[in-house]
Write a protein that holds these residues in place. Structure first.
Motif, short mmCIF file in Angstrom:
data_model
loop_
_atom_site.label_atom_id
_atom_site.label_comp_id
_atom_site.label_asym_id
_atom_site.label_seq_id
_atom_site.Cartn_x
_atom_site.Cartn_y
_atom_site.Cartn_z
N UNK A 67 0.84 -1.20 0.00
CA UNK A 67 0.00 0.00 0.00
C UNK A 67 0.87 1.25 0.00
N UNK A 68 1.92 1.25 0.79
CA UNK A 68 2.82 2.40 0.85
C UNK A 68 3.51 2.64 -0.49
N UNK A 69 4.00 1.58 -1.12
CA UNK A 69 4.66 1.72 -2.42
C UNK A 69 3.65 2.17 -3.48
N UNK A 70 2.45 1.64 -3.44
CA UNK A 70 1.41 2.05 -4.39
C UNK A 70 1.06 3.53 -4.23
N UNK A 71 0.85 3.96 -2.98
CA UNK A 71 0.54 5.36 -2.74
C UNK A 71 1.69 6.27 -3.15
N UNK A 72 2.93 5.81 -2.97
CA UNK A 72 4.09 6.59 -3.42
C UNK A 72 4.09 6.69 -4.93
N UNK A 73 3.84 5.57 -5.61
CA UNK A 73 3.82 5.56 -7.07
C UNK A 73 2.74 6.44 -7.65
N UNK A 74 1.62 6.53 -6.97
CA UNK A 74 0.51 7.36 -7.43
C UNK A 74 0.70 8.83 -7.06
N UNK A 75 1.71 9.11 -6.23
CA UNK A 75 1.97 10.48 -5.79
C UNK A 75 1.12 10.91 -4.62
N UNK A 76 0.42 10.00 -4.00
CA UNK A 76 -0.47 10.33 -2.89
C UNK A 76 0.25 10.34 -1.56
N UNK A 77 1.29 9.50 -1.41
CA UNK A 77 1.99 9.40 -0.13
C UNK A 77 2.57 10.76 0.26
N UNK A 78 3.13 11.47 -0.70
CA UNK A 78 3.72 12.78 -0.42
C UNK A 78 2.64 13.77 0.03
N UNK A 79 1.48 13.70 -0.59
CA UNK A 79 0.38 14.59 -0.19
C UNK A 79 -0.10 14.28 1.22
N UNK A 80 -0.17 13.00 1.54
CA UNK A 80 -0.56 12.59 2.90
C UNK A 80 0.51 13.05 3.89
N UNK A 81 1.79 12.83 3.55
CA UNK A 81 2.89 13.19 4.45
C UNK A 81 2.96 14.69 4.68
N UNK A 82 2.50 15.46 3.71
CA UNK A 82 2.50 16.92 3.85
C UNK A 82 1.65 17.34 5.05
N UNK A 83 0.58 16.62 5.30
CA UNK A 83 -0.30 16.95 6.42
C UNK A 83 0.02 16.10 7.66
N UNK A 84 0.45 14.87 7.45
CA UNK A 84 0.68 13.95 8.56
C UNK A 84 2.05 14.10 9.18
N UNK A 85 2.99 14.66 8.47
CA UNK A 85 4.34 14.87 9.01
C UNK A 85 5.00 13.57 9.40
N UNK A 86 5.54 13.54 10.60
CA UNK A 86 6.29 12.38 11.09
C UNK A 86 5.39 11.16 11.27
N UNK A 87 4.08 11.33 11.26
CA UNK A 87 3.19 10.19 11.41
C UNK A 87 3.31 9.18 10.28
N UNK A 88 3.80 9.62 9.12
CA UNK A 88 3.98 8.69 8.00
C UNK A 88 5.30 7.95 8.08
N UNK A 89 6.10 8.24 9.10
CA UNK A 89 7.39 7.56 9.23
C UNK A 89 7.30 6.29 10.05
#
Length: 149
Positions: A67-89
């Motif tokens: 799921x993480x790799x898929x969201x990264x490939x779709x460009x969504x992980x970065x958008x989520x991380x923009x709001x979630x910050x360290x929570x995506x780590x």
């Protein structure tokens, strides 16, 4: 003009965006907790449908990495991380993103020199030091068993 460490520090503080800790910390907690909750849901579902705990844990890890790799490939992980910050780590999803993102960025350079080389930008040091640490630990454990065992 010579830039002293103090001047550089002042310039950096003036240029850096102001962090809203009162917003960022709770968001990181909620997103990180949400990722862990999702993992627990997968784990419980796999166990409910008959997998043993170890196999369910493995499949949960695989699914979270996918799921993480898929969201990264779709460009969504970065958008989520923009709001979630360290929570995506959260370790497994953050590591999957850290491996996938450089590979995606380097895809125009080809399979070997692009993706093949860049995929280990993040993973390489982790694999290197993880392997080295396990060897050192194994040697100490073996020595301990020989002396006290």
């Amino acid at each position: 003009m010579e830039i002293t460490p103090e001047l550089y520090s002042d310039m950096m503080k003036a240029a850096a965006p102001k962090s809203k800790s009162y917003v960022n910390i709770p968001l990181a907690f909620l997103f990180g907790g949400g990722i862990c909750l999702l993992g627990e849901i997968f784990l419980n579902l796999f166990e409910y449908y008959g997998l043993e705990k170890e196999a369910a844990g493995s499949w949960t890890s695989v699914l979270l990495v996918f799921i993480s790799a898929l969201l990264t490939g779709l460009g969504w992980y970065e958008r989520i991380a923009k709001h979630a910050g360290a929570g995506t780590l959260v370790p497994i999803t953050g590591f999957a993103n850290g491996v996938t993102a450089p590979a995606i960025e380097a895809r125009t350079e080809g399979w070997i020199l692009g993706i093949g080389a860049k995929i280990f930008t993040i993973a390489g040091p982790v694999i290197l030091y993880g392997t080295a640490a396990s060897v050192v630990y194994g040697l100490f454990l073996q020595l301990y068993k020989m002396l006290f065992g």
